[in-house]
Design an enzyme around this catalytic site. Structure first.
Site, PDB file in Angstrom:
ATOM      1  N   TYR A 144      -1.150  -0.936  10.202  1.00 49.93           N
ATOM      2  CA  TYR A 144      -1.404  -1.177   8.808  1.00 49.93           C
ATOM      3  C   TYR A 144      -0.349  -1.105   8.588  1.00 49.93           C
ATOM      4  CZ  TYR A 144      -3.375  -1.371   4.319  1.00 49.93           C
ATOM      5  OH  TYR A 144      -3.678  -2.122   3.151  1.00 49.93           O
ATOM      6  N   SER A 181       1.048  -0.730   0.015  1.00 53.99           N
ATOM      7  CA  SER A 181      -0.473   0.602   0.100  1.00 53.99           C
ATOM      8  C   SER A 181       0.822   1.089   0.127  1.00 53.99           C
ATOM      9  CB  SER A 181      -0.690   0.260   1.403  1.00 53.99           C
ATOM     10  OG  SER A 181      -1.570   1.098   1.026  1.00 53.99           O
TER      11      SER A 181
HETATM   12  P1  NAD Z   1     -11.070  -6.993   0.818  1.00 56.13           P
HETATM   13  O1  NAD Z   1     -11.555  -7.106   2.793  1.00 56.13           O
HETATM   14  O2  NAD Z   1     -12.812  -7.078   0.389  1.00 56.13           O
HETATM   15  O3  NAD Z   1     -10.332  -8.216   0.963  1.00 56.13           O
HETATM   16  C1  NAD Z   1      -9.610  -8.745   1.848  1.00 56.13           C
HETATM   17  C2  NAD Z   1     -10.060 -10.583   2.103  1.00 56.13           C
HETATM   18  O4  NAD Z   1      -9.386 -10.850   2.187  1.00 56.13           O
HETATM   19  C3  NAD Z   1     -11.452 -10.731   2.070  1.00 56.13           C
HETATM   20  O5  NAD Z   1     -11.866 -12.163   1.454  1.00 56.13           O
HETATM   21  C4  NAD Z   1     -11.430 -11.096   3.479  1.00 56.13           C
HETATM   22  O6  NAD Z   1     -12.311 -12.254   3.859  1.00 56.13           O
HETATM   23  C5  NAD Z   1     -10.153 -11.768   3.124  1.00 56.13           C
HETATM   24  N1  NAD Z   1      -9.308 -11.825   4.613  1.00 56.13           N
HETATM   25  C6  NAD Z   1      -8.936 -11.634   5.429  1.00 56.13           C
HETATM   26  N2  NAD Z   1      -7.947 -12.132   6.581  1.00 56.13           N
HETATM   27  C7  NAD Z   1      -8.523 -13.110   6.362  1.00 56.13           C
HETATM   28  C8  NAD Z   1      -7.444 -14.229   7.063  1.00 56.13           C
HETATM   29  N3  NAD Z   1      -7.296 -14.164   8.281  1.00 56.13           N
HETATM   30  N4  NAD Z   1      -7.811 -15.461   6.293  1.00 56.13           N
HETATM   31  C9  NAD Z   1      -7.951 -15.811   5.481  1.00 56.13           C
HETATM   32  N5  NAD Z   1      -8.308 -14.513   5.239  1.00 56.13           N
HETATM   33  C10 NAD Z   1      -8.647 -13.782   4.985  1.00 56.13           C
HETATM   34  O7  NAD Z   1     -10.459  -6.304   1.131  1.00 56.13           O
HETATM   35  P2  NAD Z   1      -9.262  -5.368  -0.556  1.00 56.13           P
HETATM   36  O8  NAD Z   1      -9.279  -3.972  -0.607  1.00 56.13           O
HETATM   37  O9  NAD Z   1      -9.907  -6.408  -1.930  1.00 56.13           O
HETATM   38  O10 NAD Z   1      -8.144  -5.806  -0.163  1.00 56.13           O
HETATM   39  C11 NAD Z   1      -7.433  -6.891  -0.377  1.00 56.13           C
HETATM   40  C12 NAD Z   1      -5.613  -6.496  -0.634  1.00 56.13           C
HETATM   41  O11 NAD Z   1      -5.345  -5.836  -1.390  1.00 56.13           O
HETATM   42  C13 NAD Z   1      -5.239  -5.968   1.092  1.00 56.13           C
HETATM   43  O12 NAD Z   1      -3.817  -6.280   1.819  1.00 56.13           O
HETATM   44  C14 NAD Z   1      -5.606  -4.800   1.557  1.00 56.13           C
HETATM   45  O13 NAD Z   1      -4.460  -4.424   2.361  1.00 56.13           O
HETATM   46  C15 NAD Z   1      -4.660  -4.639  -0.486  1.00 56.13           C
HETATM   47  N6  NAD Z   1      -4.451  -3.007  -0.404  1.00 56.13           N
HETATM   48  C16 NAD Z   1      -6.373  -2.806  -0.650  1.00 56.13           C
HETATM   49  C17 NAD Z   1      -6.144  -1.329  -0.558  1.00 56.13           C
HETATM   50  C18 NAD Z   1      -8.085  -0.339  -1.319  1.00 56.13           C
HETATM   51  O14 NAD Z   1      -8.235   0.443  -1.490  1.00 56.13           O
HETATM   52  N7  NAD Z   1      -8.927  -1.753  -1.155  1.00 56.13           N
HETATM   53  C19 NAD Z   1      -4.980  -0.601  -0.639  1.00 56.13           C
HETATM   54  C20 NAD Z   1      -4.266  -1.376  -0.585  1.00 56.13           C
HETATM   55  C21 NAD Z   1      -3.934  -1.794  -0.463  1.00 56.13           C
END
Ligand code: NAD
Length: 314
Positions: A145, A120
């Site tokens: 985070y 991120s």
């Molecule tokens: P999201 O919450 O939709 O997806 C996360 C997924 O991981 C979910 O399906 C959840 O059920 C699963 N999960 C969470 N903890 C878990 C665990 N302990 N074991 C197994 N599964 C688990 O979030 P997202 O926005 O799709 O984010 C995906 C990735 O991208 C994450 O790592 C997030 O930090 C990163 N990210 C997202 C953004 C954003 O703006 N959405 C920005 C930077 C980084």
């Protein structure tokens, strides 16, 4: 290719799986469904192209068994709620840092060599120049985070250096779009659904960040992986501009048809402790290898607002 997508039932993961399946990959999803939604990938589960291991990335045995026969890991599972760290201080440590250790260690044991990691922009902290290039340092994140993302990057880079992994680390801007389950646009729509007469905005509304549409994000991941071949590849993924929270509030009010709503700011320069008020990634590296976005920040915000209003229902 046989790919493992951790967090594959989530927002970004499910869009990535759409692309992987359409290019012919077989996909294993490891997800505990804490914030994911099986509806997002049900069509692929039904077609047999995707299989689900319901398990937890914080559990090493779950990770080890999901890793069997995998050629490439897309590690996306994590706590998505940056704010949670202000109340619970070990969530990111477990679901970010320890989970990423479990992933790289299970890769080593199973002889899996390739990993893409969802990091991120928040790893840069708040004193970085804007737009921030990948070689900015030192990276001093201000949220728990962000610290877990930086730790994840460090673990991956050490497994590259010590055990010959090949890695792609992606520092995402704010990713928005259909199937979004969290974030500022999602929150504003829910608030207006509860009370169409007022919209509370955390901070003074002048927070300014860049937003990337989720289809652009997953296309960017695959483009970079197809066009780079260093042992360790580090790329910012973002758009060309920024939008303020005030502008997002105006767009959401407009798109929900709640034009009479008063927009009320709680004040202060940030939404919560640990929030980086201004962020914009330098995307020159991404552009240099021939990838560009379809949406600028404001178009992505409007497109997302329309899609989420339809998904959430007002
Ligand atoms: P999201 O919450 O939709 O997806 C996360 C997924 O991981 C979910 O399906 C959840 O059920 C699963 N999960 C969470 N903890 C878990 C665990 N302990 N074991 C197994 N599964 C688990 O979030 P997202 O926005 O799709 O984010 C995906 C990735 O991208 C994450 O790592 C997030 O930090 C990163 N990210 C997202 C953004 C954003 O703006 N959405 C920005 C930077 C980084």
């Amino acid at each position: 290719m046989r790919a493992l997508v951790t967090g594959g039932a989530g927002f970004i993961g499910s869009h990535l799986i759409d692309r992987l399946v359409s290019r012919g990959d077989t996909v294993v999803v490891l997800d505990n469904l804490s914030s994911g939604n099986l509806d997002f990938i049900q069509n692929h589960l039904d077609s047999g192209k995707v299989s689900l291991v319901k398990g937890d990335v914080t559990n090493y045995q779950d990770v080890l068994s999901a890793m069997k026969g995998i050629e490439c890991v897309f590690h996306l599972a994590a706590n998505p709620d940056i704010r949670l760290g202000t109340k619970i201080t070990d969530t990111d440590l477990k679901q970010g840092t320890i989970a990423t250790y479990n992933i790289v260690e299970a890769m080593r044991i199973n002889g899996v060599k390739k990993i893409a990691f969802a990091s991120s922009s928040v790893v840069y902290g708040e004193d970085a120049p804007m737009p921030t290039p990948e070689n900015h340092g030192p990276c001093l994140p201000i949220s728990l985070y962000g610290a877990s993302k930086q730790a994840g990057e460090g673990l991956i880079s050490s497994w590259v250096g010590t055990f010959g992994l090949q890695a792609w680390i992606f520092r995402f801007a704010n990713i928005i779009g259909t199937r979004g389950t969290h974030g500022v646009i999602f929150d504003f729509i829910h608030k207006l659904k509860t009370d169409p007469s007022r919209l509370e905005v955390l901070g003074n509304g002048l927070q300014e960040k860049s937003y990337m549409e989720v289809g652009d994000c997953v296309d960017g991941i695959l483009h970079v992986m197809n066009n780079t071949d260093q042992q360790l590849n580090l790329y910012n993924l973002g758009s060309h501009d920024t939008a303020s929270v005030k502008r997002i509030a105006e767009i959401v009010v407009e798109e929900t048809g709640c034009e009479g709503a008063s927009i009320e700011y709680t004040g202060g320069d940030r939404g919560w402790a640990g929030d980086v008020p201004r962020a914009m990634l330098a995307i020159d590296k991404m552009l240099q290898i021939g990838f560009d976005v379809n949406y600028n920040s404001e178009d992505a915000i409007r497109h997302t607002a329309r899609a989420l209003i339809e998904e959430i229902g007002l």
